[in-house]
Scaffold this active site. Sequence first.
Site, PDB file in Angstrom:
ATOM      1  N   GLU A   1       0.839  -1.199   0.000  1.00  0.00           N
ATOM      2  CA  GLU A   1       0.000   0.000   0.000  1.00  0.00           C
ATOM      3  C   GLU A   1       0.874   1.249   0.000  1.00  0.00           C
ATOM      4  O   GLU A   1       2.056   1.187   0.329  1.00  0.00           O
ATOM      5  CB  GLU A   1      -0.949  -0.007   1.195  1.00  0.00           C
ATOM      6  CG  GLU A   1      -0.274  -0.111   2.556  1.00  0.00           C
ATOM      7  CD  GLU A   1      -0.343   1.165   3.361  1.00  0.00           C
ATOM      8  OE1 GLU A   1      -0.560   2.234   2.763  1.00  0.00           O
ATOM      9  OE2 GLU A   1      -0.148   1.077   4.585  1.00  0.00           O
TER      10      GLU A   1
ATOM     11  N   LYS B   1      -5.101  10.942   0.551  1.00  0.00           N
ATOM     12  CA  LYS B   1      -5.106   9.641   1.213  1.00  0.00           C
ATOM     13  C   LYS B   1      -6.397   8.964   0.748  1.00  0.00           C
ATOM     14  O   LYS B   1      -7.497   9.370   1.116  1.00  0.00           O
ATOM     15  CB  LYS B   1      -5.087   9.802   2.731  1.00  0.00           C
ATOM     16  CG  LYS B   1      -5.120   8.482   3.487  1.00  0.00           C
ATOM     17  CD  LYS B   1      -5.164   8.739   4.993  1.00  0.00           C
ATOM     18  CE  LYS B   1      -5.239   7.430   5.765  1.00  0.00           C
ATOM     19  NZ  LYS B   1      -5.367   7.669   7.226  1.00  0.00           N
TER      20      LYS B   1
ATOM     21  N   VAL C   1      -5.054   0.595   3.284  1.00  0.00           N
ATOM     22  CA  VAL C   1      -5.178  -0.860   3.293  1.00  0.00           C
ATOM     23  C   VAL C   1      -6.448  -1.283   2.564  1.00  0.00           C
ATOM     24  O   VAL C   1      -6.427  -2.173   1.701  1.00  0.00           O
ATOM     25  CB  VAL C   1      -5.176  -1.398   4.737  1.00  0.00           C
ATOM     26  CG1 VAL C   1      -5.524  -2.884   4.764  1.00  0.00           C
ATOM     27  CG2 VAL C   1      -3.814  -1.172   5.394  1.00  0.00           C
TER      28      VAL C   1
ATOM     29  N   ASP D   1     -15.454   6.365  15.366  1.00  0.00           N
ATOM     30  CA  ASP D   1     -14.337   6.297  14.432  1.00  0.00           C
ATOM     31  C   ASP D   1     -13.859   4.851  14.313  1.00  0.00           C
ATOM     32  O   ASP D   1     -13.078   4.366  15.128  1.00  0.00           O
ATOM     33  CB  ASP D   1     -13.201   7.194  14.917  1.00  0.00           C
ATOM     34  CG  ASP D   1     -12.137   7.414  13.846  1.00  0.00           C
ATOM     35  OD1 ASP D   1     -12.164   6.686  12.830  1.00  0.00           O
ATOM     36  OD2 ASP D   1     -11.284   8.295  14.013  1.00  0.00           O
TER      37      ASP D   1
ATOM     38  N   LYS E   1      -3.049   0.004  14.221  1.00  0.00           N
ATOM     39  CA  LYS E   1      -2.232   1.164  14.557  1.00  0.00           C
ATOM     40  C   LYS E   1      -2.391   1.507  16.048  1.00  0.00           C
ATOM     41  O   LYS E   1      -3.398   1.187  16.675  1.00  0.00           O
ATOM     42  CB  LYS E   1      -2.627   2.352  13.688  1.00  0.00           C
ATOM     43  CG  LYS E   1      -2.254   2.157  12.222  1.00  0.00           C
ATOM     44  CD  LYS E   1      -2.564   3.384  11.410  1.00  0.00           C
ATOM     45  CE  LYS E   1      -2.060   3.232   9.978  1.00  0.00           C
ATOM     46  NZ  LYS E   1      -2.823   2.226   9.207  1.00  0.00           N
TER      47      LYS E   1
END
Length: 312
Positions: A29, A89, A109, A141, A162
């Site tokens: 990616e 992005k 991703v 989120d 993450k």
Amino acid sequence: MMRPVSRPIDISPEVARALAARSPVVALESAVYSHGLPREQARATARKLDEAVRAAGVTPALVVVRDGSILVGADPLDMGFLFEPDALKIAERDLAVAVARGQSGGTTVAATMAVVAEVGIVVMATGGIGGVHLGAQESWDVSGDLHALSRYPIVVVCAGAKAICDAAKTVEALDTLGVTVVGYRTEVMPAFYARSSGVPVPHRADAPEEIAAIARAKTDLGHRAALLVVQPCPEHAALDTGTVSAAVDRALAEARSAGIRGGAVTPYLLSAIAEATGGRALTANLALLEANAILAASVASALAASVRTGDR
């Protein structure tokens, strides 16, 4: 020169040849370069991951969007456009808009999975997936990566979610979505910069061949969800959980104070965490990216070998 495969996706001749020969390919990616790393580290890392995959006898396939064309097998030496002020992005939801408007940017991703599933690549590497973010009970989120993992039968190698994600909630969400999670030489979910979140994963594998066998069985059973392989950050570069937690808490507070929201949150937080750790988080990030690319190459090789053997 890129060769059109399925509009508006273009595939490089090198990747096309590898796929036609059923040789191993690893997708990479590119949002990590456009929005996850400082520019100079991004350039160097793109080249390093390309070299690491090739050293394993596997063809790398960097996925980007450039001027409305989705490129599979982009040249890591020609990525200056990812650093332009208007580079986006690009998540899966954004692909059609970027294509229609002739935009450029790095693929997340989820977007990368959607693209490579279309062209027949079955293994990809990344740093960390998006997950259920800390505080999601208020912000809602939750990364689109999770739903992509439930829809595309790709082997995704990562270092867990993450650091800005809630590991326990992310594992529960993956379970609900039917995503098979396997720890590579670990029984706990890695915490990106740190080697352990303390949250168990359902399965463990100690060799790339085991992962390939699981992937092949999922295909034979008709399972549509991904196989998520989680590998801890290399020990020499990993941070301890206390350091990561403190840096994340500080970064989240700064983001709230600055009014950072939506897709800008992750890049902002990753930069703030790197600063809060004196650059140690960046060192960990670079190390885990390389380790994941190498493991993905080993899995792709093992899977290609098992497919050839099975066809005899």
